[in-house]
Design a protein around this motif. Sequence first.
Motif, PDB file in Angstrom:
ATOM      1  N   SER A   4       0.754  -1.300   0.329  1.00 50.28           N
ATOM      2  CA  SER A   4       0.025   0.010   0.037  1.00 50.28           C
ATOM      3  C   SER A   4       0.687   1.237  -0.018  1.00 50.28           C
ATOM      4  CB  SER A   4      -0.983  -0.037   1.214  1.00 50.28           C
ATOM      5  OG  SER A   4      -1.809  -0.986   1.296  1.00 50.28           O
ATOM      6  N   GLU A   5       1.877   1.255   0.742  1.00 53.22           N
ATOM      7  CA  GLU A   5       2.662   2.343   0.616  1.00 53.22           C
ATOM      8  C   GLU A   5       3.430   2.713  -0.608  1.00 53.22           C
ATOM      9  OE1 GLU A   5       4.131   2.247   5.441  1.00 53.22           O
ATOM     10  OE2 GLU A   5       5.253   0.951   3.954  1.00 53.22           O
ATOM     11  N   LYS A   8       1.124   4.264  -2.880  1.00 50.09           N
ATOM     12  CA  LYS A   8       0.913   5.722  -2.823  1.00 50.09           C
ATOM     13  C   LYS A   8       2.353   6.361  -3.336  1.00 50.09           C
ATOM     14  CE  LYS A   8      -1.594   5.588   1.493  1.00 50.09           C
ATOM     15  NZ  LYS A   8      -1.684   5.667   2.935  1.00 50.09           N
ATOM     16  N   ILE A   9       3.300   5.864  -3.428  1.00 47.94           N
ATOM     17  CA  ILE A   9       4.459   6.333  -4.053  1.00 47.94           C
ATOM     18  C   ILE A   9       4.422   6.390  -5.444  1.00 47.94           C
ATOM     19  CG2 ILE A   9       7.084   6.109  -3.965  1.00 47.94           C
ATOM     20  CD1 ILE A   9       7.196   5.199  -1.506  1.00 47.94           C
ATOM     21  N   CYS A  10       3.953   5.254  -5.791  1.00 53.82           N
ATOM     22  CA  CYS A  10       3.894   5.164  -7.478  1.00 53.82           C
ATOM     23  C   CYS A  10       2.903   6.305  -7.856  1.00 53.82           C
ATOM     24  CB  CYS A  10       3.345   3.746  -7.815  1.00 53.82           C
ATOM     25  SG  CYS A  10       4.971   2.501  -7.563  1.00 53.82           S
ATOM     26  N   ASN A  11       1.630   6.354  -7.337  1.00 50.31           N
ATOM     27  CA  ASN A  11       0.678   7.382  -7.801  1.00 50.31           C
ATOM     28  C   ASN A  11       1.337   8.808  -7.749  1.00 50.31           C
ATOM     29  OD1 ASN A  11      -1.567   5.747  -8.197  1.00 50.31           O
ATOM     30  ND2 ASN A  11      -2.120   5.405  -6.421  1.00 50.31           N
ATOM     31  N   ARG A  43      -0.932  -1.872 -10.671  1.00 46.72           N
ATOM     32  CA  ARG A  43      -1.950  -2.898 -10.684  1.00 46.72           C
ATOM     33  C   ARG A  43      -1.243  -4.081 -10.216  1.00 46.72           C
ATOM     34  NH1 ARG A  43      -3.473  -0.660 -15.599  1.00 46.72           N
ATOM     35  NH2 ARG A  43      -2.263  -1.916 -16.637  1.00 46.72           N
ATOM     36  N   ALA A  44      -0.157  -4.327 -10.562  1.00 51.47           N
ATOM     37  CA  ALA A  44       0.824  -5.668 -10.049  1.00 51.47           C
ATOM     38  C   ALA A  44       1.146  -5.471  -8.542  1.00 51.47           C
ATOM     39  CB  ALA A  44       2.240  -5.733 -10.701  1.00 51.47           C
ATOM     40  N   LEU A  45       1.328  -4.244  -8.026  1.00 47.95           N
ATOM     41  CA  LEU A  45       1.394  -4.284  -6.393  1.00 47.95           C
ATOM     42  C   LEU A  45       0.110  -4.532  -5.992  1.00 47.95           C
ATOM     43  CD1 LEU A  45       3.843  -1.087  -5.990  1.00 47.95           C
ATOM     44  CD2 LEU A  45       4.093  -3.372  -5.244  1.00 47.95           C
ATOM     45  N   GLU A  46      -1.044  -4.077  -6.319  1.00 48.76           N
ATOM     46  CA  GLU A  46      -2.427  -4.085  -5.719  1.00 48.76           C
ATOM     47  C   GLU A  46      -2.522  -5.622  -5.741  1.00 48.76           C
ATOM     48  OE1 GLU A  46      -4.745  -1.606  -8.278  1.00 48.76           O
ATOM     49  OE2 GLU A  46      -4.410   0.130  -6.812  1.00 48.76           O
ATOM     50  N   LYS A  47      -2.406  -6.364  -6.518  1.00 51.99           N
ATOM     51  CA  LYS A  47      -2.414  -7.942  -6.542  1.00 51.99           C
ATOM     52  C   LYS A  47      -1.961  -8.480  -5.592  1.00 51.99           C
ATOM     53  CE  LYS A  47      -4.342  -8.804 -11.075  1.00 51.99           C
ATOM     54  NZ  LYS A  47      -4.434  -9.616 -12.308  1.00 51.99           N
TER      55      LYS A  47
END
Length: 103
Positions: A4-5, A8-11, A43-47
């Motif tokens: 999740s952190e 946030k950084i990627c966003n 998207r990959a991190l969210e998975k």
Amino acid sequence: MTESEAIKICNTIVFATSFSNPQGIPLNTTKEELTEAMRIAIRALEKQIPKKPTYEGDGYAPDGTLIYDTWICCCCDKRYEVDYDDYDYCPNCGQKLDWSDEE
């Protein structure tokens, strides 16, 4: 760092690159390509954040309770057999599964 952190950084990077070209990125990379690459990474991190599957029942036990014999991936809606298809990640989409409440 948690997933999740990192998201946030990627966003934040996606937002910041809409104004400038960060160092280290090939000069011929467009802002749109960089933004799309970051969205793919997000998207990959969210998975990697575990999510609970849902269950579907289609019959009843002799005592009248519903029998749940199918679990459904919360990300791609692919169906699998309870007690036979036991995965840490959905084989179809790669979503990490949360089985913490299972008996």
